[in-house]
Every structure is written in structure tokens, then in C-alpha cells.
Scaffold this motif. Sequence first.
Motif: not given
Length: 621
Positions: A128, A150-151
Motif C-alpha cells: 500500500k 483497498t487491496y
Amino acid sequence: MGDCGAPGDVNSNVLVARSTGDAQLDKAVWQWLSWDKNQKTKEQIESLLQNGQHEELRDRLCCRLTFGTAGLRSAMGAGFCYINDLTVIQSTQGIYKYLERNFSDFKQRGFVVGYDTRGQVTSNCSSKKLAKLTAAVLLAKDVLVYFFSTYVPTPFVPYAVQQLGAVAGVMITASHNRKEDNGYKVYWENGAQITSPHDKEIIKCIEECVEPWNGSWNENLVDTSPLRQDPLKKICDSYMEDLTKICYHRELNVQSSLKFVHTSFHGVGHDYVQLAFKAFGFQPPIPVPEQKDPDPDFSTVKCPNPEEGESVLELSLRLAEKENAKVVVATDPDADRLAVAEQQDNGCWKVFTGNELAALFGWWMFSRWKNCSQDADVSNVYMLATTVSSKILRAIALQEGFHFEETLPGFKWIGSRVKNLLDNGKEVLFAFEESIGFMCGTSVLDKDGVSAAVVIAEMATYLQGQSLSLAQKLVDIYETYGYHISKTSYFLCYDPPTIKRIFERLRNFDGPQSYPSCCGIYNILHVRDITTGYDSSQLNKKSVLPVSKSSQMITFTFQNGCVATLRTSGTEPKIKYYAEMCALPGRSDRSVLEEELQKLIEALIENFLEPDKNALTWRSA
């Protein structure tokens, strides 16, 4: 690394006092300490300097990461040859410079940035954070950046590049590599991984601007810049909607009693595989609780690679037995690959190889297309595979009338070729590489474990209605199109000169520029050397596939129908071998074919690798 002028704000008297006596190394140390704002990686270099560990410093600072399989992949840590904040900033600056030259509307069309859940405390490095720095470089230059909040699975980045009309994208991931590694995967505007000459030109641009620009370290821009957009909801919704284009039996899926277990290997796959099953009408697969949530330490597996087989699938298989689930699907940490296991009638589990799954996917995608497109022209249909993968699709194509093509290893070649075919009005149903990478349909021009997982679930559900298992259907496919028995493994080799010597010996086997004509008792019909562009099967002796001088790869076609390839890995210190016995339809003596293949592999190792066996460590794949 390029000449970047004098160091910045580092105290020159301190640096002189710590001089290594090597001008090149001193300059590299000065540059690192001038530019690196990550306190932990900066301290690593300072500590090495204080302790006089000059060889370690030289290894870390006097060479640079180079683009391999569509980007960068290395261990995380301090140094110009590792993945870290500074090298990611430098790489992004080079990409910015290259894209600015190539696209007049670059800033308006934008750039996609995604990331997985990898991280390392000792270097304060995480996917991130690296993604934020990637975005910061571009935002500081007034580029529109689509930064996922987000991932996400790796396939979401190439999908988003196409859906949003961006000029390029980057995914921060090392896929299924060990926990110490991370990577920087680059996609072009066509939604495929970059290929030559883009990679080489980007490297040149990186070397021209290695000193961080003003703003490049400002990762807060991701939270404050009006040029940052979050594409998560739009891309996820659109992806799941497109997924239903390859859903053929929703009514069966809704009613299915078949249960599935899914493991995401501590990565990003759980939420997205759950959504994909819902899109197909299934009940959600049962997650492996210990592996459902992201964990950068991959705490329950020695290796986060589902390609390793039953040994790394133990938790999911035991859960499946407990839950009476007959099929296990496993996505790797960035969810672009898929492994599948099925419980057999005797209670044992069959873990399918990538080549076996490709036979099933190839049959499925063509048979569903045929049912839905009775008036369509089969000669307009294509399937693809990398040259080290099974030739089973070629066998199916020969009988069914569609086209089969090979590409060089790596989905960057598949993605680019598929885009070219689509642009020319062709229809591509399926493509794969043997290392459990599958592309079902063409919504994503890269391997995609999320879509593959739900397609295999629908296939298993349909076959259950026919009183067949996946394994039984695989036998039926081989009996119809010919058995294709393959075996893949590798040797670890940490000595590049040894690797070079092995391949150069094969190119000068019986004399200068003379390839072997036999391997023990097995006669060789043709030799293809992708590294040099030689192919004895062609009239002009030139390979139809592109030359790839940056890697070693030689393929031998034997008189008995076996095809074997020796090649180096693009991301790991490995010499891989791929061998397949391709039988004609009607020859069902599988055990005889397997025995013959094993003997040929033993001859291959003895005759082509034995002289350097002390430098090689065999690993079963």
C-alpha cells in the motif's frame, strides 16, 4: 544508475570520513543517503557503512533492478537493487517520462494504481505504501490517478486500464513469491502487461531521472489531491457484471448441492471470489478461516504458492473433508492464479496440474461456445498457450476446426496477442500458461484466478448433473483428443555463469554452433532456440516466435512425440524443464506413455545438465 550530480543535503564531511575508498561506491552511498526519506532503509545503509561492510554495500547500491516479467520483482530492503520506497519512486518517474513522450493526453486519461497486502516491518515497506508513492509521483505532476482505496486482485488493474481508458497501470505485488519479496507490475493502455520495446525504453527513462522530484515523496497527495479518484466500486461492479458473460448454466448453479472450499492463501482473493460465486448464482464457497484474511507473513504455509500442490493445500483439504465439499479452489495471494483439487471416490484428493486444468477449461469454453453459437464461424475462433505449456489445445483445435497459437512464456505475450486478434475481429475463448494461469473470455487480458475459480465451479456443477467428476471428464478429453502427459520441475542455481555455461554447451554440443542431434537413445527431430532465434524446423532456420535475448530457452522436439524445453525463470534463480508426451487419439496406454516420458526426462538431465550437477539443486514441482 545515471549521473545525477552532487549529493543533496547530506553532510559531506561525515561522508568523507566514511569513505570506502571506491569512488563509484562512495557516489552511490551519497546518492542513497541524500535521496532516501524512509528512515529504516536509510539506517540500513548507514549501518553497513559504519561497519565497513563495503561488499554488501556494493551489492546493494552499485547495480539497479531491471525490468523482468512486465516490471520489477525483488526482495524488499535498502539498495538500488531491491524493492523499496526510493526504487519505486525512481521507476515511476521513468514511467511518467516515457508516457509523457508517448501520449499527449496522458494527464487527462490517467493512470491506474493497485496493490496487494504484502509488507515488511524491517524496511517499513508495504504494497500500500509503495502504491501511494507511485501515485504521489504522478499526482505531483498533475496526472489523473485511479488509486484503489483497498487491496484488489491483480486482474482488476488491467481490467481498469481498459474500462477507464487509462494510458497505463501498475500493480504492486509479488504474486506467489516468498514473503520477503515485492514487485511492480506494469500494464500498457491495451490492458496487457508491457512488452519490448516499452520495457527497455522505460529503463532508459528511469536512468535519466533517478533523483526524486519535488513532490515524489508526498504520499499524502493520495488523500488530498482532487486528481485522485477511487475506481473500486465502479470496477468491481463492472467486473462482476462482465463475468456473467461466461456464465452458461445459472439455473443449475442456483440449485446446485455441490459444495466448494476456497482458500485465498492469506492474500486478496476472499472477498472477490465470494462476489464472483454470487454473480454466477452459487452459494458462497466455504473459506479456510486461517487463510481467509490478509497476512503478509503467510503464517500457515511455507510457500504461498498453490502451484506447489497438496502440501500447501492441507488446511483446505482437511476443511473440505469436514464440510463434505468435493472441490477445493485456491487462489494465490494476488488472485491471478488458480489451483483446483477434487476428492475422488476412494477418498484421496487429486490436485490438477495447470496443463490438466487447461484441458478441462479448453473443452468447456469451446463446448459452451458451440452450444451458444451454432451459426458462428468456427474458423474465427482462437485459443492460445505459451510455448512451454501443454499442446492439448492444439489437439482439440485440430479436431474441432478453430485456431491455436503459441506465444513466448509469460502472459504479457498472450495478452498482447489476444488484443491484436480481437482488434482484427477474431474471437478468443481461452488462453493459459502451465503455471496455473488461465484467461477465460477476454474481459481481462491477463491470467485471472477469480474468474477461473467460478468457471471451474460451474463446470463441476454441470458435470455432476452428467454423473461425472472433473477427473473423469479429463480422461474423456484425453481419450477423445489424445493423451498429453506432461511433467514440469526445476533446479535452483544461484550462479549465473553456470546457467550461461549450460545453455552455451547445448548451442555448441558437437562442435561450434551445433545443437545435439540426440539425447541418449532419443533422437531429436527439431531444435528451437528462442534466445538466438534459431529453429531447425523452419526452412530459413529462423524462429517464428520473437527472439528473447534476455532469457535462456531451448526446445527439443523428439522423434517419439515428446517435446521438452529448458529455460531460465524470469523472476527466480531457476532452470526449469517442461516435458510433454503428445499421443494421438486412440492410444490409451497412459502408464506406458508416463514411463517413456520419465525415461526421457532422466536422459535429458543426465546428458544436458549432469556436467554442472554440483551447482544445481533439484526441486520437485
